[in-house]
Design a protein around this motif. Sequence first.
Motif, PDB file in Angstrom:
ATOM      1  N   PRO A 138       0.846  -1.190   0.000  1.00 20.56           N
ATOM      2  CA  PRO A 138       0.000   0.000   0.000  1.00 20.56           C
ATOM      3  C   PRO A 138       0.883   1.243   0.000  1.00 20.56           C
ATOM      4  O   PRO A 138       2.102   1.149   0.214  1.00 20.56           O
ATOM      5  N   GLY A 585      -5.774  -2.318  -4.928  1.00 17.14           N
ATOM      6  CA  GLY A 585      -5.269  -0.972  -5.153  1.00 17.14           C
ATOM      7  C   GLY A 585      -5.498  -0.565  -6.587  1.00 17.14           C
ATOM      8  O   GLY A 585      -5.508  -1.406  -7.492  1.00 17.14           O
ATOM      9  N   CYS A 588      -2.434  -1.547  -8.495  1.00 14.95           N
ATOM     10  CA  CYS A 588      -1.952  -2.922  -8.284  1.00 14.95           C
ATOM     11  C   CYS A 588      -2.123  -3.719  -9.578  1.00 14.95           C
ATOM     12  O   CYS A 588      -3.239  -4.076  -9.967  1.00 14.95           O
ATOM     13  N   VAL A 619      -6.247   0.293  -0.964  1.00 17.89           N
ATOM     14  CA  VAL A 619      -5.278   0.830  -0.002  1.00 17.89           C
ATOM     15  C   VAL A 619      -4.553   2.061  -0.540  1.00 17.89           C
ATOM     16  O   VAL A 619      -3.788   2.693   0.204  1.00 17.89           O
ATOM     17  N   ASP A 620      -4.758   2.414  -1.813  1.00 16.34           N
ATOM     18  CA  ASP A 620      -4.139   3.620  -2.351  1.00 16.34           C
ATOM     19  C   ASP A 620      -5.181   4.682  -2.701  1.00 16.34           C
ATOM     20  O   ASP A 620      -4.922   5.576  -3.513  1.00 16.34           O
ATOM     21  N   GLY A 644      -7.359   5.237   1.877  1.00 20.23           N
ATOM     22  CA  GLY A 644      -6.381   4.193   1.625  1.00 20.23           C
ATOM     23  C   GLY A 644      -5.528   3.898   2.846  1.00 20.23           C
ATOM     24  O   GLY A 644      -5.214   2.738   3.128  1.00 20.23           O
ATOM     25  N   ASP A 645      -5.138   4.955   3.590  1.00 18.42           N
ATOM     26  CA  ASP A 645      -4.375   4.742   4.827  1.00 18.42           C
ATOM     27  C   ASP A 645      -5.166   3.885   5.815  1.00 18.42           C
ATOM     28  O   ASP A 645      -4.611   3.004   6.485  1.00 18.42           O
ATOM     29  N   SER A 648      -5.320   0.233   4.626  1.00 17.83           N
ATOM     30  CA  SER A 648      -3.997  -0.364   4.760  1.00 17.83           C
ATOM     31  C   SER A 648      -3.703  -0.713   6.217  1.00 17.83           C
ATOM     32  O   SER A 648      -3.153  -1.781   6.519  1.00 17.83           O
ATOM     33  N   ASN A 658       0.527  -6.862   4.457  1.00 15.96           N
ATOM     34  CA  ASN A 658       0.561  -5.524   3.871  1.00 15.96           C
ATOM     35  C   ASN A 658       0.798  -5.551   2.364  1.00 15.96           C
ATOM     36  O   ASN A 658       1.234  -4.558   1.789  1.00 15.96           O
ATOM     37  N   GLN A 660      -0.686  -6.627  -1.657  1.00 11.53           N
ATOM     38  CA  GLN A 660      -1.882  -6.844  -2.446  1.00 11.53           C
ATOM     39  C   GLN A 660      -1.515  -7.578  -3.734  1.00 11.53           C
ATOM     40  O   GLN A 660      -0.381  -7.434  -4.216  1.00 11.53           O
TER      41      GLN A 660
END
Length: 702
Positions: A138, A585, A588, A619-620, A644-645, A648, A658, A660
Amino acid sequence: MKKIVSLAIMMLIAVMAQAQMLNPVKFSSQLKTNGTAEAEIIFSGNISSGWHVYSTGLGADGPISATFNVNKLDGVELVGKLTARGSEISNFDKLFDMKLRYFEHSVQFVQKVKFIKPNYNISAYLEYGACNDKNCLPPTSVDFSKNGKSPATAASTNKTNAASSSDNKALLLAAASGSPEAKAALAKLRADSLANLKADSISKADSITSTSLSSADKTSLWKPVIGQLRQQNGNSDSDNQSWTYIFFMGFLGGLLALFTPCVWPIIPMTVSFFLKRAKDNKKKGIRDAITYGISIVVIYLALGLAVTGLFGASALNALATNAVFNILFCLLLILFAVSFFGWFEIRLPEKWGNAVDTKATSTTGLLSIFLMAFTLTLVSFSCTGPIIGFLLVDFATSGSILGPAIGMFGFALALALPFTLFAMFPSWLKSAPRSGSWMNTIKVVLGFIELAFSLKFFSVADLAYGWHILDREVFLSLWIVIFGALGLYLIGKLKFQSDEVGGDINKPMPVPCIMLGLCSFAFAIYMVPGLWGAPCKAVSAFAPPMNTQDFNLDTKEIKAQYTDYEAGMAAAKAAGKPALIDFTGFGCVNCRKMEAAVWTDPQVAEKISKEYVLISLFVDDKTPLSKPMIITENGQKRTLRSIGDKWSYLQRSKFGANAQPFYVPVDNEGNPLNGSYSYKEDIPDYTAFLQKGLDKYRNARQ
């Protein structure tokens, strides 16, 4: 003593909980001033082998770019944008339809600043994204905080302030005299001042809000389940499974090598030699034959260990996605294939075999037996070499460090087994099939198989460079042609020059060959619907991903019902269904591959859309949280600023991972129903993964 034991157990549990946490990039930061009014904030990163960190300015539609973000700047101002230093790699990525720029091994990100006050206070952070061939992290931040006296700014600051004051006085006088331009400029200056005051007020309010959120209660849905998930994942050891596969493939390759013209005729001759050598002592003959078999195992095992030793652990893991190596592997397999077709023979120099054979004849004891086994290895290389080459290529790119050694052990075991068995039971030699044209048929069939698998390795390079030469429909078309031609050969409608050596070229093919030929035809026909978008599960692990196909009639796409964890879990509870948590993500790459190649399968799509509540957590996602969250992680306070934070942090704190893509089915209380699943384009395996979660959920509700 009990306290010490308890402490040790707690530390062990803590280490196990971090097993899925990845930390492939390590950054350090510094402020380089050089005694002038300008300075550089430098973030220096060391990147683990196989991973890469994305560069700056990739755009909103690409992966996570490196960015410099400010919490507080006092006494300094930014000069320009964040820049990257290092060996930047640029490759076109079809999933994002853009060139991606990234760094491997090391990188520096630099932000220039200028001191404007005698004292300064800087609080900022670098945000970056990192990926390897299977996982993506992330958005990760590196904090930077520093304050002190500015090296050289006082004189320039005073002059700037004096000039600003003089300009403001002139502007006021001009406005008082009735100048329209001066009045407009003065109004703009006042508006800017009000905006700055408002921004300062918001910043202070956000700071107060962040502090108040630091003591927020955690709901039961956020309860960590790292131990449970680890226990579920422990039910299947993926490394052991891959080692079993490698050993089995090596053993199968050894069996195939046995039935080639270079090996099979040698078996009765060698066994007879050992039995005649110990005519008066049959046990000694059997013992020598066993020693001969063990020598074969030792020779090929040493070959596998040599491959690992030459390349090293990190290089072997990197081979799986290295475009240059995959192109070389492709060419190597094509070379082996045309050799099996009879175009030419790959042979070692004859003097090597003669020299070893002479040495074996002149020596006695164990050394002579070992040299005889080595002679077999050299003499049979024209037949075993292509098979060994294919196996070593597959083992080296399997991701297992010991893959080549384990594979060669299986190969040698299969090759050595008949020498030992026929020595122990000589009467079996009478019932063994005689040498003939059937051995050449096996060689040609192996040539077709190696030709087909060479395309798999070229596909990796094609995807890496974005050439679009071997998209999915092109790959399937070539496989249809290859296996169609194999079918024609097996039923006797296609001949090679090497077939003339084996006997009557017009002789009908045996029934087993014709049956196998029909199977090859059936496999070719099975792949035909794939040209229009059918999933073709049997080749999904080898063919390029579905998203590379230009013409696809199957436009069905699986989309998450919820992108919020709490809302999705509430909906799942109300519907009486389990939830499938999908940590993903926007940037991702492998997440998109899974969605295109696995989720589009009808069985998988039905289970996800009808029997699960799908919750995709990006997560982004840069959308700011309505209220920033302050959390304590690993003994340090961190601020979660975006959605996203938040997701994550949920993945790290609740599931202990952690990277993806990361999939885990949970019940309505947030407990895992099954182990987690990462990047693996294996439709049957993913289907079984989903079904296992469903079965456990239903059993618990009964």
